[in-house]
Design a protein around this motif. Structure first.
Motif, PDB file in Angstrom:
ATOM      1  N   ALA A 190      38.513  29.139  31.890  1.00  0.00           N
ATOM      2  CA  ALA A 190      39.132  30.458  31.852  1.00  0.00           C
ATOM      3  C   ALA A 190      38.346  31.474  32.666  1.00  0.00           C
ATOM      4  O   ALA A 190      38.929  32.364  33.300  1.00  0.00           O
ATOM      5  N   VAL A 191      37.012  31.343  32.675  1.00  0.00           N
ATOM      6  CA  VAL A 191      36.151  32.376  33.269  1.00  0.00           C
ATOM      7  C   VAL A 191      35.897  32.147  34.753  1.00  0.00           C
ATOM      8  O   VAL A 191      36.006  33.084  35.557  1.00  0.00           O
ATOM      9  N   ALA A 192      35.552  30.914  35.129  1.00  0.00           N
ATOM     10  CA  ALA A 192      35.129  30.656  36.511  1.00  0.00           C
ATOM     11  C   ALA A 192      36.200  31.032  37.537  1.00  0.00           C
ATOM     12  O   ALA A 192      35.905  31.752  38.505  1.00  0.00           O
ATOM     13  N   PRO A 193      37.466  30.593  37.381  1.00  0.00           N
ATOM     14  CA  PRO A 193      38.474  30.995  38.385  1.00  0.00           C
ATOM     15  C   PRO A 193      38.733  32.496  38.380  1.00  0.00           C
ATOM     16  O   PRO A 193      38.979  33.091  39.439  1.00  0.00           O
ATOM     17  N   LEU A 194      38.666  33.113  37.197  1.00  0.00           N
ATOM     18  CA  LEU A 194      38.912  34.555  37.115  1.00  0.00           C
ATOM     19  C   LEU A 194      37.795  35.340  37.790  1.00  0.00           C
ATOM     20  O   LEU A 194      38.039  36.406  38.368  1.00  0.00           O
ATOM     21  N   THR A 195      36.572  34.817  37.725  1.00  0.00           N
ATOM     22  CA  THR A 195      35.451  35.471  38.407  1.00  0.00           C
ATOM     23  C   THR A 195      35.706  35.529  39.907  1.00  0.00           C
ATOM     24  O   THR A 195      35.503  36.565  40.562  1.00  0.00           O
ATOM     25  N   GLU A 196      36.154  34.403  40.451  1.00  0.00           N
ATOM     26  CA  GLU A 196      36.463  34.358  41.886  1.00  0.00           C
ATOM     27  C   GLU A 196      37.635  35.261  42.229  1.00  0.00           C
ATOM     28  O   GLU A 196      37.617  35.981  43.231  1.00  0.00           O
ATOM     29  N   ALA A 197      38.661  35.257  41.365  1.00  0.00           N
ATOM     30  CA  ALA A 197      39.861  36.065  41.645  1.00  0.00           C
ATOM     31  C   ALA A 197      39.562  37.552  41.547  1.00  0.00           C
ATOM     32  O   ALA A 197      40.060  38.353  42.353  1.00  0.00           O
ATOM     33  N   ALA A 198      38.732  37.950  40.569  1.00  0.00           N
ATOM     34  CA  ALA A 198      38.422  39.370  40.392  1.00  0.00           C
ATOM     35  C   ALA A 198      37.668  39.936  41.578  1.00  0.00           C
ATOM     36  O   ALA A 198      37.723  41.147  41.842  1.00  0.00           O
ATOM     37  N   GLY A 199      36.972  39.068  42.322  1.00  0.00           N
ATOM     38  CA  GLY A 199      36.255  39.535  43.503  1.00  0.00           C
ATOM     39  C   GLY A 199      37.180  40.086  44.579  1.00  0.00           C
ATOM     40  O   GLY A 199      36.744  40.870  45.431  1.00  0.00           O
ATOM     41  N   LYS A 200      38.445  39.701  44.525  1.00  0.00           N
ATOM     42  CA  LYS A 200      39.408  40.210  45.504  1.00  0.00           C
ATOM     43  C   LYS A 200      39.776  41.668  45.247  1.00  0.00           C
ATOM     44  O   LYS A 200      40.373  42.309  46.114  1.00  0.00           O
ATOM     45  N   LEU A 201      39.446  42.177  44.063  1.00  0.00           N
ATOM     46  CA  LEU A 201      39.881  43.513  43.673  1.00  0.00           C
ATOM     47  C   LEU A 201      38.811  44.579  43.887  1.00  0.00           C
ATOM     48  O   LEU A 201      39.034  45.746  43.558  1.00  0.00           O
ATOM     49  N   HIS A 202      37.672  44.194  44.395  1.00  0.00           N
ATOM     50  CA  HIS A 202      36.627  45.178  44.726  1.00  0.00           C
ATOM     51  C   HIS A 202      35.810  44.643  45.910  1.00  0.00           C
ATOM     52  O   HIS A 202      35.470  43.474  45.983  1.00  0.00           O
ATOM     53  N   GLY A 203      35.531  45.509  46.831  1.00  0.00           N
ATOM     54  CA  GLY A 203      34.787  45.095  48.021  1.00  0.00           C
ATOM     55  C   GLY A 203      35.684  44.355  49.003  1.00  0.00           C
ATOM     56  O   GLY A 203      36.624  43.658  48.632  1.00  0.00           O
ATOM     57  N   GLY A 204      35.409  44.499  50.285  1.00  0.00           N
ATOM     58  CA  GLY A 204      36.215  43.822  51.296  1.00  0.00           C
ATOM     59  C   GLY A 204      37.593  44.438  51.403  1.00  0.00           C
ATOM     60  O   GLY A 204      37.779  45.641  51.240  1.00  0.00           O
ATOM     61  N   ARG A 205      38.578  43.588  51.642  1.00  0.00           N
ATOM     62  CA  ARG A 205      39.951  44.071  51.768  1.00  0.00           C
ATOM     63  C   ARG A 205      40.576  44.134  50.382  1.00  0.00           C
ATOM     64  O   ARG A 205      41.018  43.133  49.820  1.00  0.00           O
ATOM     65  N   VAL A 206      40.580  45.305  49.824  1.00  0.00           N
ATOM     66  CA  VAL A 206      41.090  45.506  48.464  1.00  0.00           C
ATOM     67  C   VAL A 206      42.563  45.885  48.530  1.00  0.00           C
ATOM     68  O   VAL A 206      42.968  46.698  49.374  1.00  0.00           O
TER      69      VAL A 206
END
Length: 325
Positions: free
Chosen positions: A198-214
Motif C-alpha cells: 500500500a505504501v511503496a507505490p503511493l510513495t512513488e506516485a505522491a512524488g509526482k505531486l510536488h517538485g518537477g512538473r506538477v
C-alpha cells in the motif's frame, strides 16, 4: 451509495446539492463540487462520469477496483488510487485492505470508497474549518484525503512494531514452542508486506505531486504534498526496518533452538558416559571365568560397588563443572 454532495466557493460551503444540480455549480467561476460515494454501483459511476466528464479508463479502474496505488493524469484531471489499511473483523492479527479512488478536476472532487468501514467525514470537516486553505480548491481536498489515508497507516505500523517487540522478548525466554514463534514471525512479515504494497507505490506516485512538473491542480498545494511524501517515506523506512528485524528474529530463534538442542545433546552424552562406566565394570566382573581373583575376596562385591559409585561420582562432578549437567 451517495454519502454527500456539497458545493464550495471561495473556501466556503455553499450548500448540499442534489446530483442533478452538479453541472450548474461546476460551471460557476471559483466554485467546485465535492462528491463522496461508498461502494458505488456502475450506474452511480455512470452518472458521475456524465456530470464531470470523467475519463472512461479511470471509471473502468474504479468499477473493477483492486488497483495498485497510483496517480494518473488524464488531460487536466487526475485519478488517484490509495489503499485503506485497517484491522479486520477477525481481530488485530488480520489486516483488511480497502480502496479509495479519487477523481480530481479543476472544479470537482469525486471520492469513491470501496470495502472500507472508515469514512472521510472528518476530512470534510477539517477542510471546512480551514477556509483559507480550502480556497486552493480541489488540489487541497486531494491533499487532505491523502493525508488522512497516510495517517491511518501509522497506528497499523505501531501495532506491528509492538507485536514484533513482544515476540523478540519471547525468543529469549525459556519454554514456548519454537514452531509457534516462527509462525508468528512469518505472519507478522506477511502483514508488513500488505502494508508495504500500500505504501511503496503511493510513495512513488505522491512524488509526482510536488517538485518537477506538477499538475496544475496541485500547484498551490505542493508543500502539503511534500509533507505527505515525507510521512510515506517514514512509514516505508519503518516497514523495511521491521522486515529486516523479522528476518533477524527468525535466524535468532533458529539459533536458540540449535543451542537448546546442543544443551540437550550434551546432557544426554554426559549421562550416557556415566552409565557406560557402570556397564563396563559390570561387564568385566560379570564374565564367568573360573579363575578370577576377585571371586574369592570376601569384600569384593562391596568394593566393586564402591568403585563404580566413586567413578560415576567423579565423572558427574567433572561434567557438572564443565557445564554439561
Amino acid at each position: 451509495m451517495l454519502i454527500n454532495c456539497v458545493a464550495y466557493e471561495n473556501g466556503a460551503k455553499l450548500a448540499d446539492i442534489p446530483v442533478e444540480s452538479i453541472s450548474d455549480y461546476i460551471s460557476r467561476p471559483g466554485c467546485f463540487v465535492w462528491v463522496a460515494l461508498s461502494d458505488a454501483t456502475p450506474e452511480e459511476l455512470a452518472v458521475m462520469q456524465l456530470e464531470f466528464g470523467l475519463h472512461p479508463l479511470a471509471v473502468e479502474d474504479a468499477q473493477h477496483g483492486h488497483q495498485r496505488p497510483k496517480v494518473e493524469e488524464y488531460g487536466d484531471s487526475l485519478f488517484v488510487v490509495m489503499h485503506l489499511v485497517e484491522p479486520s473483523d477477525a481481530g488485530e492479527q488480520c489486516i483488511h485492505v480497502g480502496e479509495v479512488d479519487v477523481f480530481v478536476g479543476s472544479n470537482y472532487v469525486l471520492s469513491v470508497r470501496n470495502r472500507s468501514r472508515q469514512g472521510f467525514l472528518g476530512v470534510r470537516e477539517r477542510c471546512e474549518r480551514e477556509p483559507e486553505l480550502l480556497k486552493n480548491g480541489a488540489g487541497f481536498v486531494l491533499y487532505a484525503l491523502m493525508d488522512a489515508v497516510v495517517d491511518r497507516y501509522f497506528p497499523v505500523i505501531d501495532a506491528l512494531e509492538d507485536e514484533l517487540e513482544s515476540i523478540e522478548q519471547q525468543i529469549f525466554t525459556q519454554g514456548g514452542a519454537a514452531r509457534d514463534k516462527i509462525k508468528q514471525l512469518y505472519e507478522l512479515k506477511r502483514r508488513s508486506m500488505v502494508l508495504k504494497r500500500a505504501v511503496a507505490p503511493l510513495t512513488e506516485a505522491a512524488g509526482k505531486l510536488h517538485g518537477g512538473r506538477v499538475p496544475q491542480i496541485c500547484m498551490s498545494s505542493q508543500e502539503y504534498f511534500r509533507d505527505v511524501g515525507d510521512h510515506l517515506g517514514r512509514i516505508n523506512g519503518s516497514i523495511d526496518a521491521m522486515r529486516d528485524t523479522v528476518a533477524t528474529a527468525i535466524q535468532v530463534n533458529l539459533s536458540m533452538v540449535t543451542i537448546e538442542e546442543s544443551e540437550v545433546t550434551k546432557r544426554l552424552a554426559a549421562w550416557a558416559s556415566i552409565f557406560a562406566v557402570c556397564t563396563a565394570f559390570a561387564g568385566i566382573w560379570g564374565m564367568n571365568f573360573e579363575f578370577m581373583p576377585e571371586l574369592k575376596f570376601r569384600w569384593g562385591y562391596p568394593t566393586a560397588l564402591a568403585l563404580i559409585a566413586a567413578t560415576c561420582g567423579y565423572l558427574y562432578y567433572r561434567f557438572r563443572r564443565a557445564g554439561w549437567l
